[in-house]
Design a protein around this motif. Structure first.
Motif, short mmCIF file in Angstrom:
data_model
loop_
_atom_site.label_atom_id
_atom_site.label_comp_id
_atom_site.label_asym_id
_atom_site.label_seq_id
_atom_site.Cartn_x
_atom_site.Cartn_y
_atom_site.Cartn_z
N GLU A 126 66.84 15.79 71.25
CA GLU A 126 67.83 15.65 70.16
C GLU A 126 68.93 16.70 70.26
O GLU A 126 70.04 16.51 69.77
CB GLU A 126 67.13 15.80 68.80
CG GLU A 126 66.12 14.69 68.54
CD GLU A 126 65.18 15.03 67.39
OE1 GLU A 126 65.34 16.11 66.76
OE2 GLU A 126 64.28 14.22 67.13
N THR A 127 68.57 17.86 70.87
CA THR A 127 69.51 18.98 70.90
C THR A 127 69.63 19.54 72.31
O THR A 127 68.63 19.76 72.98
CB THR A 127 69.00 20.11 69.97
OG1 THR A 127 68.85 19.58 68.66
CG2 THR A 127 69.95 21.29 69.93
N LYS A 141 73.86 13.43 70.42
CA LYS A 141 72.92 14.56 70.35
C LYS A 141 73.64 15.81 69.84
O LYS A 141 74.85 15.94 70.00
CB LYS A 141 72.34 14.85 71.74
CG LYS A 141 71.52 13.68 72.32
CD LYS A 141 70.94 14.04 73.67
CE LYS A 141 70.34 12.85 74.40
NZ LYS A 141 69.18 12.23 73.77
#
Ligand code: SF4
Ligand code: SF4
Length: 316
Positions: A69-70, A96
């Motif tokens: 996600e990051t 993201k």
């Protein structure tokens, strides 16, 4: 067996990577600064910098990976990599989160005039390092003139909305101790930073306290002052089992400038291989192919002392 492993086993703690949602990318060792505590040993003369083909392979892997996600971009000074903006834009297009670990002074470097505006335009989260709110402490660690440039960097980011309520632009600040001690309590220090930085009109979201890792340049500095043993003792004596269950390697994977994979940025700098074997981004189809094993050694006491330490601050 390393002491850290035996301490974990005494507390029945098994470190394994679970479902990890962050990919931390060390995009290069080039930096405009040469700080005393730097675990990367970064500086203006370092030549290691991620190439376009490596960035492209990361983009390819990330575009097929919903789990990450990051993307947390670190360095050196990441903004100095010629492919930094291309990488950021590509990852943001995937929806993201992107974190830029910014040393603030780089925003005043020649050629970086548009960087703060670019970061704001892409909605990048900025994690800015500022080891103290006092000039003498910042300059002891980062060199003459670094405090004024850091303040100017924060003001520039605020000017584009960073750290301002309702802007959605997150600006977090990182503190690390200047002397041979553990960081003070995070919430109390955040209040001190807020009060002191207000004098310069600076606003920010949160303060992250990070323990100095006794490796590379900081280890050399400790050795010169004959305090390495004392510092290691401090970390060991303050081992916190609760912090040990929360260490960041459980939820992230680290990539080096050349595409090599590691458990974290510290292991990367010590060249401690992932699962004790060499693996790079061309040898995997998906990030989760890396498995769950984590390679630990005695520097890991830096993550588990006191309230614990990670790239997002205290752990407990
Ligand atoms: S600590 Fe950060 S700003 Fe300082 S030399 Fe290392 S990478 Fe550069
Ligand atoms: S140094 Fe790295 S591997 Fe060791 S506990 Fe910290 S994050 Fe995990």
């Amino acid at each position: 067996m390393e002491l850290f492993e035996s301490v974990l086993s005494k507390h029945n703690i098994v470190l394994e990577r679970g479902v990890f949602t962050t990919l931390q990318v060390n995009i290069g060792k080039l930096c405009n600064q040469q700080c005393l505590h730097c675990h990367v040993e970064a500086g203006p003369k370092r030549l290691e910098n991620m190439e376009r083909k490596t960035v492209d392979r990361l983009i390819e892997l990330l575009s097929n990976d919903a789990q990450i996600e990051t993307v947390d971009i670190t360095g050196g000074a990441p903004e100095l990599n010629p492919h930094f903006r291309y990488f950021v834009k590509s990852v943001r297009k995937m929806g993201k989160e992107v974190i830029d670990r910014c040393n603030l002074t780089v925003l005043s470097e020649k050629g970086q005039e548009g960087t703060a505006e670019f970061l704001a335009g892409e909605g990048v989260q900025v994690v800015a390092s500022l080891p103290c709110y006092l000039k003498e402490n910042v300059e002891a660690q980062r060199g003459h003139g670094s405090f004024a440039l850091s303040i100017a960097g924060l003001q520039k980011l605020n000017g584009f909305g960073y750290g301002k309520e309702g802007s959605g632009l997150i600006l977090n600040i990182v503190y690390n101790p200047v002397g041979v001690h553990l960081p003070p309590e995070q919430a109390a220090l955040e209040a001190d930073y807020r009060a002191n930085l207000q004098k310069y009109g600076i606003e920010f979201n949160h303060l992250f306290t990070i323990t100095n890792m006794p490796i590379k340049r900081y280890a050399e500095a400790l050795e010169k002052g004959a305090s390495k043993r004392e510092y290691l003792r401090l970390l060991i004596d303050n081992f916190n089992p609760q912090a040990a269950t929360e260490v960041m390697c459980k939820t992230l994977l680290s990539v080096g400038w050349n595409g090599q994979l590691y458990d974290c940025d510290f292991n990367q700098m010590l060249e401690i291989q992932l699962n004790l074997r060499s693996l790079d981004i061309w040898e995997i189809e998906r990030f989760k192919d890396v498995g769950s094993g984590i390679s630990v050694a005695d520097h890991c006491f830096g993550c588990t002392a006191g309230t614990g330490s990670s790239c997002s601050g205290a752990l407990v």
